[in-house]
Design an enzyme around this catalytic site. Structure first.
Site, PDB file in Angstrom:
ATOM      1  N   GLY A 154       0.853  -1.195   0.000  1.00 57.31           N
ATOM      2  CA  GLY A 154       0.000   0.000   0.000  1.00 57.31           C
ATOM      3  C   GLY A 154       0.883   1.237   0.000  1.00 57.31           C
ATOM      4  NE  ARG A 233      -3.195  -0.604  14.205  1.00 58.28           N
ATOM      5  CZ  ARG A 233      -2.658   0.572  13.863  1.00 58.28           C
ATOM      6  NH1 ARG A 233      -1.352   0.700  13.722  1.00 58.28           N
ATOM      7  NH2 ARG A 233      -3.430   1.623  13.693  1.00 58.28           N
ATOM      8  CD  GLU A 262       1.236  -1.571  20.088  1.00 58.28           C
ATOM      9  OE1 GLU A 262       0.726  -0.431  20.123  1.00 58.28           O
ATOM     10  OE2 GLU A 262       1.633  -2.086  19.049  1.00 58.28           O
ATOM     11  CG  HIS A 280       2.245   1.954  17.894  1.00 56.86           C
ATOM     12  ND1 HIS A 280       1.129   1.150  17.891  1.00 56.86           N
ATOM     13  CD2 HIS A 280       2.148   2.692  16.758  1.00 56.86           C
ATOM     14  CE1 HIS A 280       0.387   1.397  16.820  1.00 56.86           C
ATOM     15  NE2 HIS A 280       0.994   2.341  16.115  1.00 56.86           N
TER      16      HIS A 280
HETATM   17  C1  8YV Z   1      -1.331   6.003  15.766  1.00 58.28           C
HETATM   18  C2  8YV Z   1      -0.928   4.517  13.910  1.00 58.28           C
HETATM   19  O1  8YV Z   1      -2.423   6.602  15.180  1.00 58.28           O
HETATM   20  O2  8YV Z   1      -1.633   5.833  12.089  1.00 58.28           O
HETATM   21  C3  8YV Z   1      -1.663   4.743  12.640  1.00 58.28           C
HETATM   22  O3  8YV Z   1      -2.307   3.798  12.176  1.00 58.28           O
HETATM   23  O4  8YV Z   1      -0.770   3.433  14.323  1.00 58.28           O
HETATM   24  C4  8YV Z   1      -0.365   5.643  14.683  1.00 58.28           C
HETATM   25  O5  8YV Z   1       0.017   6.704  13.913  1.00 58.28           O
HETATM   26  C5  8YV Z   1      -0.767   6.861  16.802  1.00 58.28           C
HETATM   27  O6  8YV Z   1       0.066   6.070  17.564  1.00 58.28           O
HETATM   28  C6  8YV Z   1      -1.830   7.452  17.695  1.00 58.28           C
HETATM   29  O7  8YV Z   1      -2.557   6.454  18.300  1.00 58.28           O
END
Ligand code: 8YV
Length: 314
Positions: A154, A233, A262, A280
């Site tokens: 992607g 993820r 997490e 993360h």
């Molecule tokens: C989280 C993320 O949004 O964009 C994503 O999918 O995993 C991160 O950017 C950020 O950790 C806030 O929760």
């Protein structure tokens, strides 16, 4: 005070929260479960939610806001939100794509280099005084010129592949369909991809359809020189299979920014010296987080103004 239009839900920084509160009449709760505890008049007046974080946001929380029309997610991944439940209630969902591609791809490459060049051990060697006392660290592993496999081509996967191509790597990938990417080799399954490459970089979307997508078989197919990098993820990789392979030395190592549980990650990771562990933080630069916050705010603004949403997902 004017009627509350927005509920701010989740782990926002003070600055992000202040910006939203400055733009809209808003109330704050720390997670979706708390929405139901807001007083009835507030819940009845709410039109939109600004959401950040990874706590599940399901139909129950949506039902507590009868006038809800938008959940604006802070992040590209919206797997915490039950989008089917939102659609069934005529609630729109937005995310923050593209603005974070560079940061996430940069971190994937950084973790790969840090793992192969044993940068964490090198850092400890300098700080502990061992360099002066014992001399050089053991030789490690060349990165440039290897073969890389991207799982999920992607927007972020492509940014990673472009970077690794600049490191003179042969690029292989697996995704739902073959892409128009001359010179890159497509594999229609993840095991055949893993067999062909040195490094497996996981850039899938999260959610039920990619749960355990990188299987035990795929991890073992990488072989003893294989390195797994995951910036997607924790759910996308069979985490216990990954731990087993790392502990047994069936693969060489891993660089991980995401985990199943997490921030209380499996303690088996903490004692491994062949993994680079990050909290993360893929999108976590000041510049990118500001761009994500702005895009989220613009989606809320567009919705409340009756304009077209900038980055809808349903
Ligand atoms: C989280 C993320 O949004 O964009 C994503 O999918 O995993 C991160 O950017 C950020 O950790 C806030 O929760």
């Amino acid at each position: 005070m004017s009627e509350t239009q927005l509920v701010i839900v989740g782990a926002f920084t003070d600055e992000e929260r202040a910006r939203l509160e400055g733009a809209f009449p808003a109330v704050y709760v720390s997670g979706p479960d708390e929405i139901v505890a807001l007083d009835e008049a507030t819940r009845a007046s709410v039109k939109a939610v600004a959401f950040k974080g990874h706590k599940p946001f399901g139909g129950g929380a949506m039902d507590a806001l009868p006038g809800l029309g938008l959940i604006a997610n802070y992040g590209v991944g919206y797997d915490a939100i039950d989008v089917a439940a939102a659609s069934a209630r005529d609630i729109r969902v937005t995310n923050t794509p593209d603005v974070l591609n560079d940061d996430v791809a940069d971190l994937a490459v950084a973790m790969l280099i840090a793992q192969c060049r044993t940068m964490m051990k090198g850092e400890a060697h300098v700080r502990s005084g061992a360099w002066a006392r014992d001399g050089e660290i053991p030789l490690n592993r060349k990165v440039s010129g290897s073969t890389a496999g991207i799982v999920g081509l992607g927007r972020i996967g492509r940014e990673i592949a472009n970077r690794l191509a600049a490191f003179k790597m042969e690029i292989h990938y697996h995704s739902r369909s073959e892409k128009d990417t001359p010179g890159w080799t497509y594999h229609d399954d993840v095991v055949s991809l893993a067999e062909a490459v040195d490094f497996l970089v996981v850039a899938l979307v999260g959610g039920p359809e990619t749960q355990g997508y990188v299987t035990r078989e795929a991890i073992d197919a990488l072989g003893p020189r294989g390195v797994v990098i995951n910036i997607s993820r924790g759910t996308t990789v069979d985490e216990s299979a990954l731990l087993d392979a790392l502990e047994a030395g069936r693969i060489a190592g891993a660089g991980l920014d995401v985990f199943l549980n997490e921030p209380n990650i499996d303690p088996r990771f903490l004692v491994l010296d062949n993994v680079v562990l990050q909290p993360h933080q893929g999108s976590g630069s000041v510049e990118t987080r500001r761009a994500m916050a702005e895009l989220q705010l613009s989606n809320v603004q567009a919705f409340l103004d009756g304009q077209e949403l900038l980055t809808p997902v349903n």
